[in-house]
Motif scaffolding. Structure first.
Motif, PDB file in Angstrom:
ATOM      1  N   TRP A   1       8.099  -2.867 -12.073  1.00  0.00           N
ATOM      2  CA  TRP A   1       8.046  -2.575 -10.637  1.00  0.00           C
ATOM      3  C   TRP A   1       8.250  -3.859  -9.841  1.00  0.00           C
ATOM      4  O   TRP A   1       9.016  -3.889  -8.877  1.00  0.00           O
ATOM      5  CB  TRP A   1       6.710  -1.929 -10.270  1.00  0.00           C
TER       6      TRP A   1
ATOM      7  N   ARG B   1       0.836  -1.207   0.000  1.00  0.00           N
ATOM      8  CA  ARG B   1       0.000   0.000   0.000  1.00  0.00           C
ATOM      9  C   ARG B   1       0.869   1.254   0.000  1.00  0.00           C
ATOM     10  O   ARG B   1       0.599   2.209  -0.715  1.00  0.00           O
ATOM     11  CB  ARG B   1      -0.929   0.000   1.203  1.00  0.00           C
ATOM     12  N   SER B   2       1.911   1.251   0.810  1.00  0.00           N
ATOM     13  CA  SER B   2       2.810   2.405   0.882  1.00  0.00           C
ATOM     14  C   SER B   2       3.543   2.625  -0.437  1.00  0.00           C
ATOM     15  O   SER B   2       3.631   3.745  -0.933  1.00  0.00           O
ATOM     16  CB  SER B   2       3.817   2.201   2.015  1.00  0.00           C
TER      17      SER B   2
ATOM     18  N   THR C   1       2.680   1.792  -3.400  1.00  0.00           N
ATOM     19  CA  THR C   1       1.819   2.052  -4.555  1.00  0.00           C
ATOM     20  C   THR C   1       0.785   3.137  -4.290  1.00  0.00           C
ATOM     21  O   THR C   1      -0.141   3.316  -5.086  1.00  0.00           O
ATOM     22  CB  THR C   1       1.097   0.756  -4.985  1.00  0.00           C
ATOM     23  N   ALA C   2       0.940   3.887  -3.222  1.00  0.00           N
ATOM     24  CA  ALA C   2      -0.057   4.888  -2.824  1.00  0.00           C
ATOM     25  C   ALA C   2      -0.380   5.876  -3.939  1.00  0.00           C
ATOM     26  O   ALA C   2      -1.533   6.264  -4.119  1.00  0.00           O
ATOM     27  CB  ALA C   2       0.417   5.631  -1.575  1.00  0.00           C
ATOM     28  N   GLU C   3       0.608   6.261  -4.713  1.00  0.00           N
ATOM     29  CA  GLU C   3       0.381   7.248  -5.771  1.00  0.00           C
ATOM     30  C   GLU C   3      -0.533   6.728  -6.879  1.00  0.00           C
ATOM     31  O   GLU C   3      -1.084   7.504  -7.652  1.00  0.00           O
ATOM     32  CB  GLU C   3       1.713   7.687  -6.385  1.00  0.00           C
ATOM     33  N   PHE C   4      -0.736   5.417  -6.953  1.00  0.00           N
ATOM     34  CA  PHE C   4      -1.553   4.829  -8.013  1.00  0.00           C
ATOM     35  C   PHE C   4      -3.008   4.637  -7.594  1.00  0.00           C
ATOM     36  O   PHE C   4      -3.815   4.154  -8.368  1.00  0.00           O
ATOM     37  CB  PHE C   4      -0.966   3.489  -8.456  1.00  0.00           C
ATOM     38  N   GLN C   5      -3.361   4.972  -6.359  1.00  0.00           N
ATOM     39  CA  GLN C   5      -4.719   4.860  -5.837  1.00  0.00           C
ATOM     40  C   GLN C   5      -5.274   3.446  -6.049  1.00  0.00           C
ATOM     41  O   GLN C   5      -6.333   3.241  -6.616  1.00  0.00           O
ATOM     42  CB  GLN C   5      -5.630   5.888  -6.485  1.00  0.00           C
TER      43      GLN C   5
END
Length: 77
Positions: A51, A6-7, A9-13
């Motif tokens: 990634w 989650r941390s 990939t946070a920018e990908f919502q």
């Protein structure tokens, strides 16, 4: 694991769901399954697989589909 993903990939919502697998899985067996859904665009497989590779994750199998929604949704399993 869930908190790390989650941390990272946070920018990908993304909606991230992590569940434990059964005990007794050997190293030669699949240990994780990732499902990725998002807007269809050029480079999505490259970006996601890059990634994963950058984090030392090996892809053993890959299946993709474009779902018939509007706009089209890309599904990678």
């Amino acid at each position: 694991l869930a908190a790390h993903v989650r941390s990272a990939t946070a920018e990908f919502q993304l909606d991230v769901h992590v569940r434990p697998i059964a005990d007794g899985v050997s190293p030669s067996e699949t240990t994780h399954l990732a499902s990725v859904y998002g807007a269809d665009r050029p480079g999505i497989v490259r970006d996601v697989s890059g990634w994963l590779a950058g984090h030392g994750i090996n892809i053993r199998d890959l299946e993709t589909h474009v779902l018939g929604s509007e706009p089209p949704t890309y599904a990678m399993l």
